[in-house]
Scaffold this active site. Structure first.
Site, PDB file in Angstrom:
ATOM      1  N   SER A 138       0.827  -1.136   0.027  1.00 48.89           N
ATOM      2  CA  SER A 138      -0.102   0.098  -0.104  1.00 48.89           C
ATOM      3  C   SER A 138       0.571   1.108  -0.087  1.00 48.89           C
ATOM      4  CB  SER A 138      -1.063   0.040   1.182  1.00 48.89           C
ATOM      5  OG  SER A 138      -1.702   1.267   1.532  1.00 48.89           O
ATOM      6  N   TYR A 151      -2.875  -0.224  10.893  1.00 44.37           N
ATOM      7  CA  TYR A 151      -2.622  -0.628   9.530  1.00 44.37           C
ATOM      8  C   TYR A 151      -1.443  -0.098   8.823  1.00 44.37           C
ATOM      9  CZ  TYR A 151      -3.882  -1.293   4.345  1.00 44.37           C
ATOM     10  OH  TYR A 151      -3.980  -1.528   3.213  1.00 44.37           O
TER      11      TYR A 151
END
Length: 349
Positions: A138, A151
């Site tokens: 990501s 996260y």
């Protein structure tokens, strides 16, 4: 002989969209997730598209379950060619509102789940000196944002772990490869089942891409694993370079905009979360690949398309350069023809 691909987090989102792409190739597709109802639906999709599915329920945070799934996959299909880690969990909340138990769970799924999957894959690939591991990364693993500290921390850890492992494989001279496909904001069901303490529905930060864009990036990384990492979407590339060039400025910008941009007041309230239990059981709901942001998500990414076809880009650039040179030369020759030989102005053209 069809290739064998293992996908964690295969019941929804990027994993689900990736399974469809491999199914169209006629691949053996091993589908791993916790929610067996959604996995069964995914398996029917794979079969209808020409692939050969195998459903294996497992919690990737549990190393023994992942190892058992890998063993079952090889027993059923034979040697593994590609292993894709895409399962994750998250909590949307300020850091001081996330409990220690929640933080541990996000880390165990989103980071250690990738470690567990990679270990199980390498245990089978290294003796054969063949195979590829793709981590679904990501942009938030390069540039963290507010409200997703657990996260973001896990995605940063994946990058460090993978880079370290890559150097070890290079040291061995191994033909086993590991790479990362770094993702932009993607319209997946996670925003409807993520655990959240925000006043409004969690939202990806625009620009938002459809999961098929991400899936094409994952498959490309699996096909061309020698690259260290692949950036999917122009926003991912812009985020990475913005953080490298002006991190302090980006800190202030995200502090000002990062809270509101991750919430959508006009969306229905999120349902039950999947942090500790899958949301498709016992109700049997299948969430598919897409989330609730279809109306504002992009189905194409020019940057991702260019990254998948570098040879074509170079050829096009060379062609444009030749055409420009020819045009310039023609313009110059025309200018010379308008000046009498011997004129003192002719050299200026």
């Amino acid at each position: 002989m069809p290739m064998t691909v293992v996908i964690t987090g295969a019941s929804a989102g990027i994993g689900r969209a990736t399974a469809r792409l491999y199914a169209r190739r006629g691949a053996n597709v091993v589908l791993i997730a916790r929610g067996r109802a959604a996995l069964r639906t995914a398996a029917r999709e794979v079969e209808s598209l020409g692939g050969h599915p195998l459903v294996l329920g497992a919690d990737t945070a549990d190393a023994e379950q992942v190892e058992a799934a890998a063993e079952a996959a090889e027993k059923h299909f034979g040697p593994l060619d590609v292993w894709i880690n895409s399962a994750f969990a998250s909590v949307f909340a300020p850091f001081d509102e996330i409990t220690a138990e929640e933080y541990r769970r996000v880390t165990e799924v989103t980071y250690l789940g990738f470690v567990n999957g990679t270990r199980a894959a390498l245990r089978r690939m290294l003796p054969r000196d063949h195979g590829t591991v793709v981590q679904a990364g990501s942009a938030l693993g390069e540039r963290a944002i507010p409200l997703q500290s657990a996260y973001c921390g896990a995605k940063h850890a994946i990058n460090g772990f993978t880079s370290s492992l890559r150097t070890e494989l290079l040291h061995r001279g191994s033909n086993v490869h590991v790479t990362v496909a770094q993702m932009p904001a993607v319209n997946t069901p996670q925003f409807s089942w993520v655990r959240s303490r925000l006043p409004h529905h969690p939202s990806p930060v625009p620009p938002i891409h459809q999961p098929e864009v991400a899936a094409r990036g994952v498959v490309h990384a699996g096909d061309h694993p020698r690259g260290k990492q692949f950036y999917v979407g122009a926003s991912t590339l812009a985020t990475v370079w913005g953080n490298r060039l002006a991190p302090a400025l980006l800190d202030r910008y995200l502090a000002r905009t990062g809270f509101d941009s991750q919430q959508s007041a006009d969306r229905p309230s999120a349902g039950p979360d999947n942090l500790f239990h899958p949301v498709d059981e016992p109700a049997g709901t299948d969430h598919g690949a897409h989330g609730v942001f279809d109306d504002c998500a992009h189905a194409r990414s020019w940057e991702a398309a260019l990254a998948r076809h570098p040879a074509a880009v170079c050829a096009a650039a060379a062609g444009l350069a030749v055409a420009a040179a020819a045009a310039f030369r023609g313009a110059g020759e025309g200018a010379f023809s308008r000046v009498r030989p011997g004129s003192r102005r002719s050299w200026r053209r």
